[in-house]
Design a protein around this motif. Structure first.
Motif, PDB file in Angstrom:
ATOM      1  N   SER A  60       0.809  -1.221   0.000  1.00 58.97           N
ATOM      2  CA  SER A  60       0.000   0.000   0.000  1.00 58.97           C
ATOM      3  C   SER A  60       0.843   1.272   0.000  1.00 58.97           C
ATOM      4  CB  SER A  60      -0.946   0.013   1.210  1.00 58.97           C
ATOM      5  OG  SER A  60      -0.212   0.233   2.398  1.00 58.97           O
ATOM      6  N   ILE A  61       2.160   1.129   0.037  1.00 59.77           N
ATOM      7  CA  ILE A  61       3.034   2.305   0.008  1.00 59.77           C
ATOM      8  C   ILE A  61       3.032   2.828  -1.423  1.00 59.77           C
ATOM      9  CG2 ILE A  61       5.372   3.188   0.356  1.00 59.77           C
ATOM     10  CD1 ILE A  61       5.771   0.968   2.428  1.00 59.77           C
ATOM     11  N   LYS A  62       2.402   3.980  -1.627  1.00 59.27           N
ATOM     12  CA  LYS A  62       2.237   4.535  -2.972  1.00 59.27           C
ATOM     13  C   LYS A  62       3.550   5.021  -3.566  1.00 59.27           C
ATOM     14  CE  LYS A  62      -2.509   5.738  -2.088  1.00 59.27           C
ATOM     15  NZ  LYS A  62      -3.355   6.694  -1.453  1.00 59.27           N
ATOM     16  N   SER A  66       9.340   7.378  -0.298  1.00 65.37           N
ATOM     17  CA  SER A  66       8.945   8.075   0.928  1.00 65.37           C
ATOM     18  C   SER A  66       8.662   7.090   2.065  1.00 65.37           C
ATOM     19  CB  SER A  66       7.723   8.959   0.665  1.00 65.37           C
ATOM     20  OG  SER A  66       6.634   8.163   0.258  1.00 65.37           O
ATOM     21  N   LEU A  67       9.386   6.005   2.103  1.00 67.00           N
ATOM     22  CA  LEU A  67       9.229   4.991   3.149  1.00 67.00           C
ATOM     23  C   LEU A  67       9.362   5.600   4.544  1.00 67.00           C
ATOM     24  CD1 LEU A  67       8.969   2.063   4.170  1.00 67.00           C
ATOM     25  CD2 LEU A  67      11.447   1.844   3.855  1.00 67.00           C
ATOM     26  N   TYR A  69       8.676   8.570   5.649  1.00 69.61           N
ATOM     27  CA  TYR A  69       7.488   9.326   6.016  1.00 69.61           C
ATOM     28  C   TYR A  69       6.301   8.392   6.260  1.00 69.61           C
ATOM     29  CZ  TYR A  69      10.620  12.803   4.287  1.00 69.61           C
ATOM     30  OH  TYR A  69      11.732  13.554   4.081  1.00 69.61           O
ATOM     31  N   TRP A  70       6.229   7.315   5.478  1.00 68.47           N
ATOM     32  CA  TRP A  70       5.172   6.323   5.677  1.00 68.47           C
ATOM     33  C   TRP A  70       5.317   5.702   7.069  1.00 68.47           C
ATOM     34  CZ3 TRP A  70       4.349   1.183   6.737  1.00 68.47           C
ATOM     35  CH2 TRP A  70       3.107   0.660   6.391  1.00 68.47           C
ATOM     36  N   LYS A  73       4.476   8.291   9.779  1.00 68.35           N
ATOM     37  CA  LYS A  73       3.019   8.456   9.846  1.00 68.35           C
ATOM     38  C   LYS A  73       2.397   7.282  10.592  1.00 68.35           C
ATOM     39  CE  LYS A  73      -0.953   9.456   6.940  1.00 68.35           C
ATOM     40  NZ  LYS A  73      -1.374   9.880   5.611  1.00 68.35           N
ATOM     41  N   CYS A  74       2.886   6.110  10.305  1.00 63.56           N
ATOM     42  CA  CYS A  74       2.368   4.905  10.933  1.00 63.56           C
ATOM     43  C   CYS A  74       2.641   4.918  12.449  1.00 63.56           C
ATOM     44  CB  CYS A  74       2.994   3.679  10.280  1.00 63.56           C
ATOM     45  SG  CYS A  74       2.221   2.140  10.779  1.00 63.56           S
ATOM     46  N   ASN A 152       2.350  15.973   5.572  1.00 61.16           N
ATOM     47  CA  ASN A 152       2.195  14.690   4.891  1.00 61.16           C
ATOM     48  C   ASN A 152       2.082  13.543   5.898  1.00 61.16           C
ATOM     49  OD1 ASN A 152       2.168  12.735   2.841  1.00 61.16           O
ATOM     50  ND2 ASN A 152       4.387  12.611   2.814  1.00 61.16           N
ATOM     51  N   VAL A 153       2.937  13.553   6.904  1.00 59.34           N
ATOM     52  CA  VAL A 153       2.945  12.475   7.904  1.00 59.34           C
ATOM     53  C   VAL A 153       1.660  12.483   8.734  1.00 59.34           C
ATOM     54  CG1 VAL A 153       4.061  11.718  10.060  1.00 59.34           C
ATOM     55  CG2 VAL A 153       5.452  12.255   8.056  1.00 59.34           C
TER      56      VAL A 153
END
Length: 183
Positions: A60-62, A66-67, A69-70, A73-74, A152-153
């Motif tokens: 699901s990482i678009k 940007s891993l 930031y993903w 965010k998680c 973004n995060v």
């Protein structure tokens, strides 16, 4: 190795890429969670949950570049979930007691330098801030993210991030001045 390549390798089932991602980001994610949650066990849980989510949802990482930031965010979202759960479990008085007992730099021996004392005071003030302010300060100062990256995060507008940073700094400044006036 670049994040995009690690994510691609993870998607094709290379477990070593997960290990590399873990080594690269575990400390940063734990520090972020700890500074938000102020509890070692909860920070470990949030960090672990973020890596479990990576394992389960890597597809699901678009934008694989940007891993970082993903993941931030998680872990931020997992930390927020833990705070919500904690509020349901503890009366307000107990939360204050837990926060005081579990601060970064807290020690039974006095700090040998002013720098350590200042860090301890700042960490105590950070712990006392509401989550919405603590989250943006941690991401901005400890993770060195820009306002756009924080937006973004966290899924907030840049204006909201700027406003929260401003109000958080003001609150910290006022608390520090108030304490300095008492001494």
């Amino acid at each position: 190795m670049e994040d995009a390549a690690l994510v691609v390798r993870l998607l094709v089932g290379e477990k070593s890429s997960f290990d590399q991602i873990y080594k690269k980001y575990s400390t940063e994610l734990y520090r972020t969670a700890y500074l938000i949650l102020r509890n070692k066990t909860d920070a470990e849980d949030a960090t672990q949950d973020a890596f479990i989510a990576l394992w389960q949802k890597a597809g699901s990482i678009k934008n694989p570049e940007s891993l970082r930031y993903w993941l931030l965010k998680c872990v931020s979202g997992k930390s927020k979930d833990i705070l919500r759960k904690r509020r349901k479990e503890y009366p307000d008085e107990d939360i204050a007691t837990l926060s005081e007992a579990d601060t970064i730099g807290h020690s039974s021996t006095p700090a040998p330098t002013d720098e350590i004392e200042n860090k301890s005071v700042i960490n105590e003030r950070l712990a006392a801030l509401p989550y919405k302010y603590r989250e943006v300060l941690v991401l901005y100062y400890y993770n060195e993210l820009s306002v756009s990256e924080i937006a973004n995060v966290t899924g907030q507008l840049k204006g909201t991030v700027k406003s929260r940073l401003f109000h958080a700094r003001e609150k910290l400044r006022m608390d520090m001045e108030k304490e300095a006036g008492q001494h």
